[in-house]
Scaffold this motif. Structure first.
Motif, short mmCIF file in Angstrom:
data_model
loop_
_atom_site.label_atom_id
_atom_site.label_comp_id
_atom_site.label_asym_id
_atom_site.label_seq_id
_atom_site.Cartn_x
_atom_site.Cartn_y
_atom_site.Cartn_z
N GLY A 179 39.78 -18.75 -120.98
CA GLY A 179 39.69 -20.14 -120.52
C GLY A 179 38.66 -20.93 -121.30
N VAL A 180 37.46 -20.36 -121.47
CA VAL A 180 36.40 -21.05 -122.20
C VAL A 180 36.80 -21.26 -123.65
N ALA A 181 37.40 -20.24 -124.26
CA ALA A 181 37.83 -20.36 -125.65
C ALA A 181 38.89 -21.45 -125.80
N GLY A 182 39.86 -21.44 -124.90
CA GLY A 182 40.91 -22.45 -124.97
C GLY A 182 40.38 -23.86 -124.80
N MET A 183 39.42 -24.03 -123.90
CA MET A 183 38.84 -25.34 -123.66
C MET A 183 38.02 -25.83 -124.85
N SER A 184 37.58 -24.91 -125.69
CA SER A 184 36.71 -25.27 -126.80
C SER A 184 37.48 -25.76 -128.02
N THR A 185 38.80 -25.61 -128.04
CA THR A 185 39.57 -26.02 -129.21
C THR A 185 39.51 -27.52 -129.45
N PHE A 186 39.37 -28.30 -128.38
CA PHE A 186 39.41 -29.74 -128.54
C PHE A 186 38.13 -30.30 -129.17
N TYR A 187 37.06 -29.50 -129.22
CA TYR A 187 35.89 -29.95 -129.97
C TYR A 187 36.27 -30.19 -131.43
N PHE A 188 37.14 -29.34 -131.94
CA PHE A 188 37.57 -29.47 -133.33
C PHE A 188 38.42 -30.73 -133.52
N PHE A 189 39.24 -31.05 -132.53
CA PHE A 189 40.06 -32.26 -132.59
C PHE A 189 39.16 -33.50 -132.66
N SER A 190 38.17 -33.56 -131.78
CA SER A 190 37.24 -34.70 -131.77
C SER A 190 36.42 -34.74 -133.05
N ALA A 191 36.00 -33.56 -133.53
CA ALA A 191 35.24 -33.51 -134.78
C ALA A 191 36.07 -34.02 -135.94
N GLY A 192 37.38 -33.73 -135.92
CA GLY A 192 38.26 -34.24 -136.96
C GLY A 192 38.34 -35.75 -136.95
N ILE A 193 38.37 -36.35 -135.76
CA ILE A 193 38.40 -37.81 -135.66
C ILE A 193 37.11 -38.41 -136.19
N ALA A 351 34.63 -26.86 -119.49
CA ALA A 351 34.56 -25.45 -119.92
C ALA A 351 33.58 -24.66 -119.06
N LEU A 352 32.46 -25.30 -118.68
CA LEU A 352 31.44 -24.61 -117.91
C LEU A 352 31.90 -24.30 -116.48
N VAL A 353 32.71 -25.18 -115.91
CA VAL A 353 33.12 -25.00 -114.51
C VAL A 353 34.54 -24.48 -114.38
N LEU A 354 35.23 -24.26 -115.51
CA LEU A 354 36.64 -23.85 -115.47
C LEU A 354 36.84 -22.56 -114.69
N ASN A 406 42.38 -31.35 -122.34
CA ASN A 406 41.94 -30.06 -122.85
C ASN A 406 42.35 -28.94 -121.89
N LEU A 407 42.09 -29.16 -120.62
CA LEU A 407 42.39 -28.15 -119.60
C LEU A 407 43.87 -27.81 -119.53
N LEU A 408 44.74 -28.80 -119.74
CA LEU A 408 46.17 -28.57 -119.59
C LEU A 408 46.71 -27.57 -120.60
N PHE A 409 46.09 -27.47 -121.77
CA PHE A 409 46.54 -26.48 -122.74
C PHE A 409 46.30 -25.07 -122.20
N VAL A 410 45.12 -24.86 -121.63
CA VAL A 410 44.81 -23.55 -121.06
C VAL A 410 45.70 -23.28 -119.85
N TYR A 411 45.81 -24.25 -118.98
CA TYR A 411 46.58 -24.10 -117.75
C TYR A 411 48.05 -23.84 -118.06
N SER A 412 48.63 -24.66 -118.95
CA SER A 412 50.05 -24.50 -119.28
C SER A 412 50.32 -23.17 -119.95
N MET A 413 49.39 -22.73 -120.78
CA MET A 413 49.55 -21.45 -121.47
C MET A 413 49.62 -20.29 -120.47
#
Length: 495
Positions: A179-193, A351-354, A406-413
């Motif tokens: 869960g924490v790993a999945g939630m962390s992927t969107f940091y890269f998306f924002s960093a890309g922007i 991510a912290l409370v997931l 971000n959460l929906l990717f983890v949840y849907s997976m």
């Protein structure tokens, strides 16, 4: 797979960490290729050349030809070069909508391919190559319709990038860290922007911007992808048990663990107590799954319909609020950067409370949080202080919905088994792209209407999440049969 990671290989050791970082770099590419339109399709400032042009006028519509000029030159953006102003302004929204339409198609196509023959790594490699090719080709567009066609193709490849990267990055991670790993992927998306804002600042011509923004894709293909491993889960469900075991041994060794020779992987619907390594062969028929299989089973069909609707509502709000930020009248480069940075606290908090609150209640409350502030923004009238308050409501709305997105990717997976996971995620991602297509049309309505629409979508999405099951501390099932047997023991799929 989860048992082997927990007992012998390590759930999130050095191997998973490095693999996760390298794979998630593709998310930065998706952020770049998606948001580059903000800068490439912007309407530049203009200046008056004669006294027949009033310097207080806010638009060039109605001004005499030759009485004004674009400040940055005619080639500074597609709007100035292709004449996308006044009666042709709708074409800006059209090309952006078609890009997201391409994303919708690509998500479905590559979601299926990554579940079947190409695999996670093969699909990710192809979409990254296509991103680089189409990005560079865009810079050589000779007219608007050529530009539109190539942007459609670019959307096709971009739509599969984040999906393939997410699954490849998270499937080798153990249950307690997934869960924490999945939630962390969107940091890269924002960093890309944020990275895109810097690139656009130095390359202010739209043609040079497209080439410069494609360079990271080329670098990823050459310097990163060759060193990534295929997902062992995909290898397992495709019957490539030897290959899956080879990857698991590599994981164990890199993590400083030991995987005994007698331990062998098996699917979660197999009885393997008496199996030996010799009985697990490459020739064994691999279980296949498709979107039709998801629809045939009432359990997964119900989950898919809810996931599609929720992702659609979430996307309308997220992209709508992001696009609506260009109307704030601030510096465009700074504005885009601040929007990207503002999303990161949402990712951190969720991510912290997931793993404490669970997927279900967190998704409900983040969507309602966003919806409530969007409703407040719709009720704010006037200028001055109220304008600032409305802007704050928009920022808080993005904050809440970024966490949901971000959460929906983890949840849907976690709602679907490995054999159909990417197909289901691809369908949910297609729904997100439908929301992205609609968002620009909502924004152009102006006034308080966009905020009102976003409020309805946020609140309605939260209500739909109520009917999904909680997946916290539940295993990732490999097959439809394995999940159906486990879920049959529960009193209700709504629990």
């Amino acid at each position: 797979m989860d048992q082997m990671l927990e007992k012998y290989c390590g759930e999130f050791g050095w191997w998973q960490f490095s693999h996760f970082i390298l794979t998630s770099l593709a998310w930065a590419l998706e952020g770049i290729h998606t948001m580059v339109m903000i800068f490439a399709d912007r309407e530049p400032e203009f200046r008056c050349l004669t006294n027949r042009c009033d310097s207080t006028v806010k638009t060039v519509c109605g001004l005499e030809p030759g009485s004004w000029e674009w400040t940055g030159g005619v080639k500074s953006s597609t709007v100035s070069e292709f004449g996308l102003i006044c009666g042709h302004k709708y074409k800006v929204g059209l090309v952006q909508s078609l890009f997201f339409a391409g994303c919708m198609i690509g998500a479905g196509v590559f979601g299926h391919l990554s579940d079947s023959k190409l695999g996670r790594k093969g699909s990710l490699t192809i979409v990254c190559i296509l991103n680089a090719v189409f990005g560079c080709l865009t810079a050589f567009s000779t007219d608007y319709w050529t530009y539109t066609l190539i942007r459609l193709l670019s959307g096709f490849s971009t739509g599969g990038t984040g999906l393939c990267a997410f699954v490849l990055a998270t499937e080798p991670v153990g249950q307690s860290w997934r869960g924490v790993a999945g939630m962390s992927t969107f940091y890269f998306f924002s960093a890309g922007i944020a990275m895109l804002s810097a690139i656009a600042y130095f390359f202010q011509s739209w043609r040079s911007l497209y080439i410069a923004s494609s360079v990271p894709s080329v670098m990823l293909v050459i310097l990163v992808l060759p060193f990534l491993h295929e997902s062992p889960r995909w290898c397992l469900v495709r019957g490539k048990v030897d290959e899956a075991m080879k990857i698991m041994r590599t994981i164990a060794k890199s993590n400083g663990k030991h995987l005994p020779d007698g331990v062998v992987l098996a699917l979660d619907n197999e009885v393997n107590d008496d199996d030996s390594p010799d009985t697990q062969s490459e020739s064994k028929e691999a279980p296949n799954g498709s979107l039709l299989d998801v629809l045939r089973l009432p359990l997964t069909r119900f989950r898919l319909f809810l996931a599609v609707a929720i992702n659609f509502f979430c996307s309308v709000v997220y992209y709508g609020l992001s696009l609506n930020a260009v109307n704030l009248g601030t510096n465009l480069y700074l504005n885009v950067t601040l929007n990207a940075v503002a999303e990161m606290p949402a990712y951190l908090i969720t991510a912290l409370v997931l793993d404490r609150l669970g997927r279900k209640p967190l998704a409900i409350w983040t969507m309602w949080f966003s919806g409530i502030f969007c409703l407040a923004g719709a009720l704010m009238k006037g200028h001055g202080t109220w304008k600032v308050v409305r802007m704050v409501c928009g920022v808080l709305g993005i904050f809440g919905m970024a966490g949901t997105y971000n959460l929906l990717f983890v949840y849907s997976m976690e709602l679907f088994p490995t054999v159909v996971r990417n197909a289901a995620l691809g369908c949910a991602t297609q729904a997100s792209q439908m929301g992205a297509i609609l968002a620009p049309l909502v924004v152009v309505l102006g006034g308080g209407i966009p905020f009102a629409v976003f409020a309805v979508c946020g609140i309605a999405g939260g209500l739909l999440v109520v009917y999904l099951p909680e997946t916290l501390n539940r295993p990732l099932y490999d097959t439809m049969a394995g999940m159906e047997e486990a879920e049959a023991e529960k009193p209700s799929i709504l629990s």
